[in-house]
Design a protein around this motif. Sequence first.
Motif, mmCIF file in Angstrom:
data_model
loop_
_atom_site.group_PDB
_atom_site.id
_atom_site.type_symbol
_atom_site.label_atom_id
_atom_site.label_comp_id
_atom_site.label_asym_id
_atom_site.label_seq_id
_atom_site.Cartn_x
_atom_site.Cartn_y
_atom_site.Cartn_z
ATOM 1 N N SER A 19 0.825 -1.192 0.000
ATOM 2 C CA SER A 19 0.000 0.000 0.000
ATOM 3 C C SER A 19 0.870 1.256 0.000
ATOM 4 O O SER A 19 1.845 1.344 0.738
ATOM 5 N N THR A 64 -3.212 -2.658 2.247
ATOM 6 C CA THR A 64 -3.067 -3.432 1.029
ATOM 7 C C THR A 64 -1.829 -4.308 1.156
ATOM 8 O O THR A 64 -0.708 -3.815 1.165
ATOM 9 N N GLY A 84 -4.095 -7.842 -2.550
ATOM 10 C CA GLY A 84 -5.286 -7.032 -2.361
ATOM 11 C C GLY A 84 -5.405 -6.524 -0.945
ATOM 12 O O GLY A 84 -4.467 -6.584 -0.157
ATOM 13 N N ASP A 116 -13.368 -2.901 -4.844
ATOM 14 C CA ASP A 116 -14.179 -2.570 -6.003
ATOM 15 C C ASP A 116 -13.870 -1.175 -6.537
ATOM 16 O O ASP A 116 -14.602 -0.638 -7.360
ATOM 17 N N VAL A 117 -12.777 -0.565 -6.055
ATOM 18 C CA VAL A 117 -12.328 0.731 -6.554
ATOM 19 C C VAL A 117 -10.810 0.696 -6.705
ATOM 20 O O VAL A 117 -10.129 -0.121 -6.087
ATOM 21 N N GLU A 118 -10.282 1.592 -7.511
ATOM 22 C CA GLU A 118 -8.834 1.676 -7.715
ATOM 23 C C GLU A 118 -8.245 2.637 -6.694
ATOM 24 O O GLU A 118 -7.802 3.731 -7.037
ATOM 25 N N GLY A 119 -8.249 2.245 -5.448
ATOM 26 C CA GLY A 119 -7.719 3.102 -4.404
ATOM 27 C C GLY A 119 -7.130 2.273 -3.281
ATOM 28 O O GLY A 119 -7.155 1.046 -3.309
ATOM 29 N N TRP A 120 -6.584 2.944 -2.293
ATOM 30 C CA TRP A 120 -5.993 2.276 -1.137
ATOM 31 C C TRP A 120 -6.558 2.904 0.143
ATOM 32 O O TRP A 120 -6.970 4.059 0.155
ATOM 33 N N ASP A 180 -7.371 7.465 -4.362
ATOM 34 C CA ASP A 180 -6.359 7.303 -5.407
ATOM 35 C C ASP A 180 -5.582 8.601 -5.594
ATOM 36 O O ASP A 180 -4.994 8.838 -6.627
#
Length: 353
Positions: A149, A168, A172, A193-197, A214
């Motif tokens: 992460s 992360t 995942g 379900d999103v492109e973030g951390w 993000d």
Amino acid sequence: MGVQIQTVASCTGYVFVSTGSVYHKSQEPTGNWTPFEPTDPDHTWPGVSLPMSAATYQNPEGLVGYVAVAGVDGQLYIGAPARGVSGPLVVPPLPPMQPYSVLATDSYIMYFSSDSAQIALIDFAQIMGIVPSTNSVYQVLQAPGSYQSPGPLTAAKDSEGLWEICGTLGTGLEIVRLVGEPASVRWSHIPLDVEGWPFGLYLCGEALYMFLTDSEQIWVKRALRLKLPRQRDAEYLWEAAHLLPSPPQGTFDLQPATIIVAPGEYFMLFTIDGDGGLWRLQYGGTSDSNTWEYVGFPTEADSIRPSTLAVSIGTTGNVELFAASDAGDLWQMWHTTETGVWSDWYFHGRPAD
């Protein structure tokens, strides 16, 4: 002219600042800056290598506010003014770890390593002598995979009073639950379900909220643990993420917002834009949300440093916000819970040279 304030942390009753050395003072408008000085004259304070973290321990005799910070020597230092601690205490040496982030909580100090995905849990009450010390002053958790992460790990107590730590790890998002005393652990995988951390995990009411980013947008995932069968895997407990209103374009990267759960069980989010102005958002925990409100900066200051936002609940229950100006002075404003009104900026200055 005093020294420059670089980072800020706050907890109930106290505010802490780092100038390379660490100082503290009361959150009240009165009071002087007091430096943390090593209690051992043969030990030299090594300087601060990471942002500080502050929290409040609920002692039967009263609240104990304290600060935790990593030194450039890789060891952890803590200080608690209410306990009569005159300087940082060196925690019994931890296993060799590359310090990444420090999180102070109301029971553990959590010290994260970036090179080995290790999490050291230090028992604050034992370190302070509030409870008898045992051989388990600290323990080290090994995560199931390398730490990937870009932001710090984050933690919160859930509705059952058990600690959840997420970040992360490996392929995942992973969350660990600490069960029992001494803590045992159970790792669970949470599909993203999103492109973030994740950068924040909080309990509000009976729900656990995870904030993700993000660096441009902020999402929220919610888990309602007590309303689902216990035998289900953790991935079924989390609702789909929903998007919050986009924060103003700012200089933030890994930490887009500083967040607190207000006494009325809602969230307050704060961020700094590219011109050094403060914005705030009130979020009630649903997909419907208010828009960001511009606050700006003190008229006597040119801007606010993005890395110096700190927010906590004060002794009167108010939300207390602290930030350092670009000139290096500390400023404060507070939110009165009874009226919902924010104060003007109050000047705290900076420690003297």
